[in-house]
Scaffold this active site. Structure first.
Site, short mmCIF file in Angstrom:
data_model
loop_
_atom_site.label_atom_id
_atom_site.label_comp_id
_atom_site.label_asym_id
_atom_site.label_seq_id
_atom_site.Cartn_x
_atom_site.Cartn_y
_atom_site.Cartn_z
N GLN A 124 0.82 -1.21 0.00
CA GLN A 124 0.00 0.00 0.00
C GLN A 124 0.86 1.26 0.00
OE1 GLN A 124 -2.34 -0.74 3.55
NE2 GLN A 124 -0.53 -1.54 4.55
N ASP A 131 -9.08 -5.10 12.92
CA ASP A 131 -8.76 -3.68 12.84
C ASP A 131 -8.12 -3.41 11.48
OD1 ASP A 131 -8.17 -1.04 13.37
OD2 ASP A 131 -6.38 -1.50 14.56
N ASP A 188 -9.67 0.19 4.98
CA ASP A 188 -10.90 0.13 4.21
C ASP A 188 -10.86 -0.98 3.16
OD1 ASP A 188 -12.47 2.24 5.39
OD2 ASP A 188 -10.96 3.62 4.61
#
Length: 297
Positions: free
Chosen positions: A46, A170, A173
């Site tokens: 990411q 946790d 998105d």
């Protein structure tokens, strides 16, 4: 000696971070004023941005979406942790999937009953940067009860033999590495890793002011797997629209999700927590009429 060039990031323009996404936040945006960009890089999984803001402390952004700020992170960390932890009568073994910043672990180890807390994080970069830039959250990463596994959460669950009393998802998105955490198969894997009175909680990525239909869809998915599914939320200013939804699930008729099964004194609550208390626990499941009709109708 030449100066080290200042870091840049396409989301930071004219000194302001801009959280803009037609997919997730159609027609609206969130901005924070930037004092300094501390980290801007791409990991294997990411895009990562860390910046020091003028008013919210250090801020972690993944793939353009704010994950935590030092000023308000406690609201989310406390609610996603203590809703299931206080609903369970005696949580000993806890699994946290995602949450490499360490904030959930910080809250988990506040419970004396906890014997082990396992963190499964796919991206070790998050753990490393949290140790450096988010020390108030990452303090429990080295706690003696904590075990860290750098692994895909799906794979961990598929191979897991241990059963857990509480499992906390946790995740970021539902795109990139977290996309699978919002699908039915994932919740079946969670269920298979639970002890008989186990509880699961997952951040729902949405709130009632954004795509409320997605919350109903996620609740329907959970109800295919668990006999008890409840929607809760916390208020937090740097999540767009100021709320974030939480899906709490159990397959045990012995578990009461809305009312805590354990309580500490008001004095202890004020010393241990900044957001959570037993009244907030119960009231966080109360929705406005129109939203209740959509999600629970």
């Amino acid at each position: 000696m030449s100066e080290i060039p200042k870091l840049t990031h396409p989301r930071v323009i004219d000194g302001w971070f801009r959280e803009i996404s037609d997919e997730y936040f159609p027609g609206q945006a969130m901005m924070l004023r930037v004092e300094e960009i501390l980290l801007a890089e791409k990991s294997e999984f990411q895009d990562i941005l860390v910046f020091k803001s003028t008013d919210y402390g250090n801020v972690l952004v993944l793939d353009g979406i704010i994950q935590v700020t030092e000023r308000d992170e406690f609201a989310y960390q406390e609610m996603i942790t203590h809703l299931p932890m206080f609903s369970h009568p005696n949580p000993k073994r806890v699994l946290v999937i995602g949450g490499g910043d360490g904030g959930v672990l910080r809250e988990v180890v506040k419970h004396p009953s906890v014997e082990s807390a396992t963190l499964v994080e796919i991206d070790s970069t998050i753990i490393d940067l949290s140790r450096k830039y988010l020390p108030g959250m990452s303090s429990a990463l080295d706690h003696p009860k904590v075990k860290i596994c750098i692994q895909d959460g799906f794979k961990f669950l598929e191979e897991a033999s241990e059963k857990f009393d509480v499992i906390i998802t946790d995740s970021s998105d539902p795109e990139g590495p977290a996309e699978a955490f919002f699908q039915e198969n994932y919740f079946h894997l969670l269920k298979s890793a639970l002890s008989p009175n186990g509880i699961v909680i997952s951040q729902a990525s949405e709130n009632i002011w954004l795509k409320i239909a997605n919350l109903k869809k996620l609740k329907n998915i959970c109800e295919k797997v668990f006999s008890q599914v409840k929607y809760s939320y916390c208020t937090i200013p740097t999540y767009t629209s100021g709320q974030l939804g939480l899906m709490v699930c159990s397959d045990s008729p012995e578990i009461e999700l809305i009312t805590p099964s354990r309580r500490v004194s008001r004095k202890e609550e004020s010393e241990l927590f900044r957001y959570y208390n037993s009244e907030v626990h119960t009231q966080s499941f109360v929705l406005p009429n129109w939203a209740d009709k959509v999600i629970n109708g």
